[in-house]
Design an enzyme around this catalytic site. Structure first.
Site, PDB file in Angstrom:
ATOM      1  N   ASP A   1      -6.455   2.320  11.476  1.00  0.00           N
ATOM      2  CA  ASP A   1      -5.160   2.983  11.366  1.00  0.00           C
ATOM      3  C   ASP A   1      -5.255   4.417  10.838  1.00  0.00           C
ATOM      4  O   ASP A   1      -4.527   5.290  11.276  1.00  0.00           O
ATOM      5  CB  ASP A   1      -4.209   2.140  10.505  1.00  0.00           C
ATOM      6  CG  ASP A   1      -3.711   0.905  11.254  1.00  0.00           C
ATOM      7  OD1 ASP A   1      -3.686   0.968  12.511  1.00  0.00           O
ATOM      8  OD2 ASP A   1      -3.366  -0.088  10.617  1.00  0.00           O
TER       9      ASP A   1
ATOM     10  N   ASP B   1       0.815  -1.219   0.000  1.00  0.00           N
ATOM     11  CA  ASP B   1       0.000   0.000   0.000  1.00  0.00           C
ATOM     12  C   ASP B   1       0.846   1.265   0.000  1.00  0.00           C
ATOM     13  O   ASP B   1       0.652   2.146  -0.830  1.00  0.00           O
ATOM     14  CB  ASP B   1      -0.944   0.025   1.211  1.00  0.00           C
ATOM     15  CG  ASP B   1      -2.110  -0.948   1.042  1.00  0.00           C
ATOM     16  OD1 ASP B   1      -2.319  -1.446  -0.082  1.00  0.00           O
ATOM     17  OD2 ASP B   1      -2.803  -1.206   2.043  1.00  0.00           O
TER      18      ASP B   1
ATOM     19  N   ARG C   1       1.107   2.924  16.149  1.00  0.00           N
ATOM     20  CA  ARG C   1       0.739   3.913  15.127  1.00  0.00           C
ATOM     21  C   ARG C   1       1.014   5.359  15.516  1.00  0.00           C
ATOM     22  O   ARG C   1       1.573   6.118  14.713  1.00  0.00           O
ATOM     23  CB  ARG C   1      -0.737   3.749  14.715  1.00  0.00           C
ATOM     24  CG  ARG C   1      -1.067   2.439  14.017  1.00  0.00           C
ATOM     25  CD  ARG C   1      -0.121   2.125  12.895  1.00  0.00           C
ATOM     26  NE  ARG C   1      -0.632   1.069  12.027  1.00  0.00           N
ATOM     27  CZ  ARG C   1       0.128   0.324  11.238  1.00  0.00           C
ATOM     28  NH1 ARG C   1       1.435   0.500  11.223  1.00  0.00           N
ATOM     29  NH2 ARG C   1      -0.408  -0.592  10.470  1.00  0.00           N
TER      30      ARG C   1
ATOM     31  N   SER D   1      -2.607  -9.778   4.707  1.00  0.00           N
ATOM     32  CA  SER D   1      -2.062  -8.463   5.027  1.00  0.00           C
ATOM     33  C   SER D   1      -1.490  -8.577   6.442  1.00  0.00           C
ATOM     34  O   SER D   1      -2.213  -8.883   7.386  1.00  0.00           O
ATOM     35  CB  SER D   1      -3.181  -7.419   4.969  1.00  0.00           C
ATOM     36  OG  SER D   1      -2.790  -6.295   5.698  1.00  0.00           O
TER      37      SER D   1
HETATM   38  N1  ARG Z   1      -7.116  -4.873  13.927  1.00  0.00           N
HETATM   39  C1  ARG Z   1      -5.854  -4.439  14.410  1.00  0.00           C
HETATM   40  C2  ARG Z   1      -5.885  -3.005  14.794  1.00  0.00           C
HETATM   41  O1  ARG Z   1      -6.786  -2.297  14.445  1.00  0.00           O
HETATM   42  C3  ARG Z   1      -4.713  -4.773  13.516  1.00  0.00           C
HETATM   43  C4  ARG Z   1      -4.681  -4.194  12.157  1.00  0.00           C
HETATM   44  C5  ARG Z   1      -3.462  -4.703  11.463  1.00  0.00           C
HETATM   45  N2  ARG Z   1      -3.333  -4.374  10.110  1.00  0.00           N
HETATM   46  C6  ARG Z   1      -2.974  -5.265   9.148  1.00  0.00           C
HETATM   47  N3  ARG Z   1      -2.756  -4.798   7.962  1.00  0.00           N
HETATM   48  N4  ARG Z   1      -2.847  -6.541   9.343  1.00  0.00           N
HETATM   49  O2  ARG Z   1      -5.034  -2.546  15.472  1.00  0.00           O
END
Ligand code: ARG
Length: 391
Positions: A122, A13, A93, A171
């Site tokens: 995110d 991405d 993040r 992912s």
């Molecule tokens: N659901 C988790 C969160 O919101 C993890 C997201 C992880 N992203 C990924 N591309 N696997 O923190």
């Protein structure tokens, strides 16, 4: 000249974002920032390589120690868990966003971009930080609403090698605290994850004999393993490895995202499971009943803020202040038994224990049992009164 700083992971991405920022948004200079929070070395190297090829200027920031000390230690102290998720991605993040914003500030660049979609959490976590600056925020993935297939073709056209194939379309987001796996067939919540999604943990097996690890804590922070002092990063890496051998720390769950979407999530986090289990257990030995009851609520609020990426909310600092105060007596060690995918506390000790073996023991005479009689007479007093009135 129009310039933009992109929070860059080296994955598909954010790599696709680089030519997009040039072609669709008309930026002349793309600066990428890759923040190292303990993702695999190969990811960092791939990111650096791709950035060199695609971006105009690139920075890699080693934030591992800061991540452990400023993000993960507070998480451990607050028993961080959102619906059972140990918050690995979430807690990283804001740090990644801040480091990117810092570079923009240093270079005097007024545009900040991230590669998050409009479906997840995110985007909210990045923007909670980005929007506190006076920069314009750009989210190409969300704004252009691109399909994965299109992205893959576009990437190939721009010379970005794409390792994700159609049958392994996971992912993955990884840092020192956890590895999260999403996408592909896992999006069907009824579909059982194949072993191949796991990268840190072996298949739990009773053929492997149990192992005990002893974690030492000082003021709520883990400081040693089996009596040997270690810094946070060493300790977490080591426990990921040991726990992983026993298949400890797999989570398969339905998670409520901030915007309300339910998502099927898979995680691996051996060290997190071991450390959180040990920490909670030690708290039960040293904190008072009232402290424990109240702290459950604080931990829950803390975790929700962390999940949402709202670490700049004043409440976050308030809660951390409470948590830090509560951790002054969280000293000692806990033995954790690792076996066939589980991590269970099997012993704990502390110089600050609110525990008296002498008073609680079946064999002791220190406590006069007669003294409890008066207490027992009043226990449940109101209910008995009511009963006597025939009501
Ligand atoms: N659901 C988790 C969160 O919101 C993890 C997201 C992880 N992203 C990924 N591309 N696997 O923190």
């Amino acid at each position: 000249m129009s310039e933009v700083v992109l929070a860059y992971s080296g994955g598909l991405d954010t790599s696709v974002c680089i030519p997009l920022l040039r072609e669709r948004y008309g930026f002349d200079k793309i600066v990428t920032v890759l923040v190292d929070v303990g993702q695999p070395r190969s990811d960092i190297e791939r990111g650096n390589l791709r950035a060199k090829q695609l971006a105009d200027e690139h920075y890699t920031i080693d934030a591992r120690e800061e991540f452990v000390e400023k993000c993960l230690f507070p998480l451990i102290k607050a028993n961080g868990s959102y619906e059972g998720y140990v918050l690995g991605t979430a807690i990283a993040r804001p740090l990644i966003a801040s480091k990117s914003a810092e570079i923009a500030d240093k270079l005097g660049i007024k545009n900040l971009a991230h590669g998050c979609t409009g479906r997840g959490n995110d985007q909210l976590r990045f923007e909670a930080i980005f929007r506190a600056t006076d920069c314009r925020v750009i989210a190409p993935m969300r704004e252009l609403d691109l399909a994965r297939e299109w992205e893959i073709d576009y990437a190939r056209e721009h010379g970005i090698d794409v390792p994700v194939t159609k049958d392994k379309p996971w992912s993955i987001d990884e840092n020192i605290w956890s590895r999260s796996i999403e996408g592909g067939k896992l999006e069907d919540p009824y579909f059982e994850p194949p072993e191949e999604i796991y990268g840190w943990t072996k298949t739990p097996s009773s053929d492997r004999s149990a192992q005990i690890v002893e974690i030492g804590f000082k003021e709520g922070v883990p400081v040693s393993l089996d009596g040997k002092q270690m810094n946070g990063m060493e300790l977490i890496e080591k426990l990921n490895q040991i726990g992983g051998e026993h298949g400890v720390g797999r989570t398969d769950m339905i998670e409520d995202r901030v915007m309300g979407l339910k998502a099927r999530e898979n995680y691996e986090h051996p060290a997190a499971t071991i450390l959180l289990t040990a920490h909670k257990d030690l708290e039960r030995l040293v904190l008072s009943r009232n402290e424990l009851r109240f702290k459950v609520m604080v931990d829950e609020f803390w975790s929700e803020l962390a999940y949402m990426g709202l670490v700049e909310d004043p409440l976050y600092a308030d809660l951390n202040a409470f948590v830090d105060q509560s951790q002054k007596r969280v000293n000692g060690s806990v033995k954790i038994k690792l076996f066939c995918g589980s991590a269970i506390s099997v012993g704990r000790q502390s110089p600050d224990a609110l525990y008296s073996q002498d008073m609680v023991s079946f064999d002791s005479q220190t406590l006069s049992q007669k003294d409890a009689e008066g207490f027992a007479k009043y226990h449940g007093f109101q209910a008995r009164l009511l009963k006597r009135k025939g009501r």
